[in-house]
Design a protein around this motif. Structure first.
Motif, PDB file in Angstrom:
ATOM      1  N   TYR A 197     -14.925  15.428   0.978  1.00 24.91           N
ATOM      2  CA  TYR A 197     -13.980  14.661   1.793  1.00 24.91           C
ATOM      3  C   TYR A 197     -12.630  14.557   1.082  1.00 24.91           C
ATOM      4  CZ  TYR A 197     -11.905  10.819   4.437  1.00 24.91           C
ATOM      5  OH  TYR A 197     -11.061  10.042   5.195  1.00 24.91           O
ATOM      6  N   ILE A 198     -11.569  14.738   1.827  1.00 28.97           N
ATOM      7  CA  ILE A 198     -10.214  14.582   1.303  1.00 28.97           C
ATOM      8  C   ILE A 198      -9.485  13.564   2.172  1.00 28.97           C
ATOM      9  CG2 ILE A 198      -7.992  15.691   0.878  1.00 28.97           C
ATOM     10  CD1 ILE A 198      -9.484  18.289   0.377  1.00 28.97           C
ATOM     11  N   GLY A 199      -9.073  12.469   1.577  1.00 30.75           N
ATOM     12  CA  GLY A 199      -8.329  11.445   2.298  1.00 30.75           C
ATOM     13  C   GLY A 199      -6.845  11.740   2.280  1.00 30.75           C
ATOM     14  N   ARG A 200      -6.137  11.248   3.295  1.00 30.99           N
ATOM     15  CA  ARG A 200      -4.691  11.457   3.380  1.00 30.99           C
ATOM     16  C   ARG A 200      -4.007  10.156   3.758  1.00 30.99           C
ATOM     17  NH1 ARG A 200      -7.101  16.209   4.709  1.00 30.99           N
ATOM     18  NH2 ARG A 200      -6.156  18.122   3.871  1.00 30.99           N
ATOM     19  N   GLY A 257       2.519   4.588   6.514  1.00 25.94           N
ATOM     20  CA  GLY A 257       1.235   4.214   7.089  1.00 25.94           C
ATOM     21  C   GLY A 257       0.581   3.075   6.317  1.00 25.94           C
ATOM     22  N   VAL A 258       0.681   3.110   4.993  1.00 29.92           N
ATOM     23  CA  VAL A 258       0.126   2.027   4.183  1.00 29.92           C
ATOM     24  C   VAL A 258       0.852   0.721   4.486  1.00 29.92           C
ATOM     25  CG1 VAL A 258      -0.201   1.172   1.821  1.00 29.92           C
ATOM     26  CG2 VAL A 258      -0.644   3.572   2.353  1.00 29.92           C
ATOM     27  N   ASP A 259       2.167   0.792   4.605  1.00 29.62           N
ATOM     28  CA  ASP A 259       2.932  -0.428   4.901  1.00 29.62           C
ATOM     29  C   ASP A 259       2.543  -1.001   6.258  1.00 29.62           C
ATOM     30  OD1 ASP A 259       5.090  -2.317   4.216  1.00 29.62           O
ATOM     31  OD2 ASP A 259       6.123  -1.419   5.928  1.00 29.62           O
ATOM     32  N   SER A 260       2.393  -0.149   7.264  1.00 29.88           N
ATOM     33  CA  SER A 260       1.986  -0.619   8.593  1.00 29.88           C
ATOM     34  C   SER A 260       0.609  -1.259   8.545  1.00 29.88           C
ATOM     35  CB  SER A 260       1.974   0.556   9.582  1.00 29.88           C
ATOM     36  OG  SER A 260       3.272   1.090   9.748  1.00 29.88           O
ATOM     37  N   PHE A 261      -0.287  -0.666   7.768  1.00 33.06           N
ATOM     38  CA  PHE A 261      -1.637  -1.199   7.636  1.00 33.06           C
ATOM     39  C   PHE A 261      -1.613  -2.605   7.028  1.00 33.06           C
ATOM     40  CE2 PHE A 261      -5.228  -1.263   4.413  1.00 33.06           C
ATOM     41  CZ  PHE A 261      -6.128  -1.885   5.258  1.00 33.06           C
ATOM     42  N   VAL A 262      -0.843  -2.776   5.946  1.00 28.62           N
ATOM     43  CA  VAL A 262      -0.795  -4.088   5.287  1.00 28.62           C
ATOM     44  C   VAL A 262      -0.166  -5.117   6.216  1.00 28.62           C
ATOM     45  CG1 VAL A 262       0.081  -5.392   3.322  1.00 28.62           C
ATOM     46  CG2 VAL A 262      -0.729  -3.056   2.994  1.00 28.62           C
ATOM     47  N   ARG A 263       0.864  -4.729   6.941  1.00 28.19           N
ATOM     48  CA  ARG A 263       1.499  -5.691   7.845  1.00 28.19           C
ATOM     49  C   ARG A 263       0.549  -6.086   8.982  1.00 28.19           C
ATOM     50  NH1 ARG A 263       6.736  -6.686   6.784  1.00 28.19           N
ATOM     51  NH2 ARG A 263       7.615  -5.394   5.120  1.00 28.19           N
ATOM     52  N   GLY A 312       3.977  16.315   1.144  1.00 29.35           N
ATOM     53  CA  GLY A 312       5.126  16.409   2.034  1.00 29.35           C
ATOM     54  C   GLY A 312       5.953  15.141   2.025  1.00 29.35           C
ATOM     55  N   ASP A 313       7.007  15.148   2.859  1.00 30.02           N
ATOM     56  CA  ASP A 313       7.933  14.019   2.909  1.00 30.02           C
ATOM     57  C   ASP A 313       7.805  13.185   4.172  1.00 30.02           C
ATOM     58  OD1 ASP A 313       9.036  14.859   0.470  1.00 30.02           O
ATOM     59  OD2 ASP A 313      10.415  16.231   1.501  1.00 30.02           O
ATOM     60  N   ASP A 314       6.963  13.601   5.109  1.00 31.51           N
ATOM     61  CA  ASP A 314       6.814  12.839   6.345  1.00 31.51           C
ATOM     62  C   ASP A 314       6.259  11.452   6.063  1.00 31.51           C
ATOM     63  OD1 ASP A 314       7.696  15.050   7.698  1.00 31.51           O
ATOM     64  OD2 ASP A 314       5.682  15.746   8.259  1.00 31.51           O
ATOM     65  N   GLY A 315       6.638  10.497   6.903  1.00 33.21           N
ATOM     66  CA  GLY A 315       6.092   9.148   6.784  1.00 33.21           C
ATOM     67  C   GLY A 315       6.431   8.464   5.484  1.00 33.21           C
ATOM     68  N   GLY A 316       7.585   8.817   4.921  1.00 33.57           N
ATOM     69  CA  GLY A 316       7.972   8.217   3.652  1.00 33.57           C
ATOM     70  C   GLY A 316       7.334   8.881   2.457  1.00 33.57           C
ATOM     71  N   GLY A 317       6.553   9.940   2.701  1.00 33.38           N
ATOM     72  CA  GLY A 317       5.831  10.636   1.637  1.00 33.38           C
ATOM     73  C   GLY A 317       4.366  10.728   2.002  1.00 33.38           C
ATOM     74  N   THR A 318       3.821  11.942   2.037  1.00 35.60           N
ATOM     75  CA  THR A 318       2.409  12.134   2.379  1.00 35.60           C
ATOM     76  C   THR A 318       1.646  12.594   1.144  1.00 35.60           C
ATOM     77  OG1 THR A 318       2.811  14.431   3.070  1.00 35.60           O
ATOM     78  CG2 THR A 318       2.974  12.725   4.761  1.00 35.60           C
ATOM     79  N   TYR A 319       0.385  12.137   1.054  1.00 31.11           N
ATOM     80  CA  TYR A 319      -0.423  12.400  -0.128  1.00 31.11           C
ATOM     81  C   TYR A 319      -1.863  12.690   0.267  1.00 31.11           C
ATOM     82  CZ  TYR A 319       3.571  10.280  -2.493  1.00 31.11           C
ATOM     83  OH  TYR A 319       4.843  10.011  -2.935  1.00 31.11           O
ATOM     84  N   ARG A 320      -2.520  13.501  -0.553  1.00 29.82           N
ATOM     85  CA  ARG A 320      -3.944  13.778  -0.374  1.00 29.82           C
ATOM     86  C   ARG A 320      -4.685  13.336  -1.624  1.00 29.82           C
ATOM     87  NH1 ARG A 320      -5.359  20.063  -0.516  1.00 29.82           N
ATOM     88  NH2 ARG A 320      -7.312  19.200  -1.276  1.00 29.82           N
ATOM     89  N   THR A 321      -5.944  12.993  -1.450  1.00 30.70           N
ATOM     90  CA  THR A 321      -6.737  12.480  -2.568  1.00 30.70           C
ATOM     91  C   THR A 321      -7.327  13.612  -3.400  1.00 30.70           C
ATOM     92  OG1 THR A 321      -8.740  12.379  -1.202  1.00 30.70           O
ATOM     93  CG2 THR A 321      -7.346  10.415  -1.262  1.00 30.70           C
ATOM     94  N   THR A 322      -7.704  13.290  -4.624  1.00 31.50           N
ATOM     95  CA  THR A 322      -8.379  14.232  -5.515  1.00 31.50           C
ATOM     96  C   THR A 322      -9.797  13.727  -5.794  1.00 31.50           C
ATOM     97  OG1 THR A 322      -7.697  13.101  -7.554  1.00 31.50           O
ATOM     98  CG2 THR A 322      -6.170  14.734  -6.635  1.00 31.50           C
ATOM     99  N   ALA A 323     -10.593  14.577  -6.431  1.00 31.46           N
ATOM    100  CA  ALA A 323     -11.963  14.186  -6.778  1.00 31.46           C
ATOM    101  C   ALA A 323     -11.963  12.979  -7.707  1.00 31.46           C
ATOM    102  CB  ALA A 323     -12.686  15.356  -7.438  1.00 31.46           C
ATOM    103  N   ARG A 324     -11.011  12.915  -8.615  1.00 25.77           N
ATOM    104  CA  ARG A 324     -10.933  11.781  -9.535  1.00 25.77           C
ATOM    105  C   ARG A 324     -10.674  10.480  -8.793  1.00 25.77           C
ATOM    106  NH1 ARG A 324      -9.521  12.130 -15.187  1.00 25.77           N
ATOM    107  NH2 ARG A 324     -10.075  14.181 -16.002  1.00 25.77           N
TER     108      ARG A 324
END
Length: 296
Positions: free
Chosen positions: A141-144, A149-155, A228-240
């Protein structure tokens, strides 16, 4: 005249068994493996020596115990040793490698209230990256996540908490300088989301600025990869990162966040299993980060 002395062949003395103790070379190799584990961005597939030490750890139980003892002596907890994650370690709370929330937050702000917001940002990133138990169990599984999106979630979580407090007849406008329990969430919603400067840079004290610092820290620690730069910066998770979140998924603060039911899971499956009942849900300012730095 003395009697002649009769000589006999000395009894054969059994040779000592070959030493099975730890040699200096073994200790050096074990320490070297731990050192590789402290370089979170280093991938075993790209380093022949690292891959060979991982193979030795897998095939030689004695060497594996030695490497794990070296890690323990440094205050490190071994989460996994595998070709996919390398030697994944996390710092124990009393380790010299641990990064305290107070120290982490002071790098950008001296405001004590911000320490709670930084901790909340890390929890929110983890919750969005792995919203269901099966996500943590699935090694493929790889989370993104995105900063916005994180800010919207917290709000959204803030609104849920405000509704819950209103239903209970509690004070929904506590003092800003008393961030404890639900107060930390309310501080977040009062803060500007961007507060961009004239040249469109995010202010460090804005909520997206705080999230940006969190994801940058996680990226430097080998837990996220920027895609990428969408959404203020996009990120994917690693195994660690999956191993780190799995290690702290039962924490009271994580459980409180996820129990609000605002994580966008499309099939309605419940999120991470809640922790045991506890009233200690405060984000303590000087507690260790949910994800300790793997660098001194």
């Amino acid at each position: 005249m003395s009697e002649p002395v009769e000589w006999s062949e000395p009894e054969a003395v059994a040779a000592p068994p070959a030493s099975v103790g730890v040699t200096p070379a073994d200790a050096a190799d074990a320490a070297r493996l731990v050192a590789f584990g402290l370089q979170p961005k280093l991938q075993p597939a790209r380093d022949q020596e690292y891959a060979e030490l991982l193979r030795r750890h897998r095939e030689d139980p004695r060497f594996a115990r030695l490497a794990e003892a070296v890690a323990a002596g440094l205050g490190l907890v071994v989460l996994e040793v595998s070709p996919r994650a390398g030697m994944a370690v996390t710092a124990a709370e009393d380790s010299v490698f641990a990064v305290r929330m107070g120290d982490y937050a002071r790098r950008t702000s001296a405001d004590a209230g911000d320490r709670f917001l930084h901790g909340l940002a890390h929890l929110a990133v983890a919750a969005l990256a792995f919203p269901r138990p099966e996500d943590l169990a699935d090694e493929g599984y790889i989370g993104r996540v995105t900063v916005n999106g994180v800010d919207s979630f917290v709000r959204q979580a803030c609104r849920r908490l405000e509704e819950r407090a209103a239903e209970r007849g509690e004070n929904t406008d506590p003092a800003t300088d008393a961030p404890g329990l639900e107060a930390a969430w309310r501080i977040w919603v009062r803060r500007s989301a961007t507060g961009a400067t004239k040249d469109a840079r995010r202010l460090a004290g804005s909520t997206t600025g705080i999230i940006g610092k969190a994801v940058a820290f996680l990226t430097d620690s080998g837990f996220l990869q920027r895609t990428g730069d969408d959404g203020g910066g996009t990120y994917r998770t690693t195994a660690r990162y999956q191993l780190q979140v799995r290690d702290m998924a039962g924490s009271a603060a994580m459980a409180e966040l996820l129990e609000l039911g605002v994580v966008p899971v499309t099939d309605g499956t419940p999120t991470l299993l809640p922790a045991e009942e506890s009233d200690d849900l405060e984000l303590v300012a000087d507690a260790g980060l949910p994800f300790h730095s793997l660098r001194a």
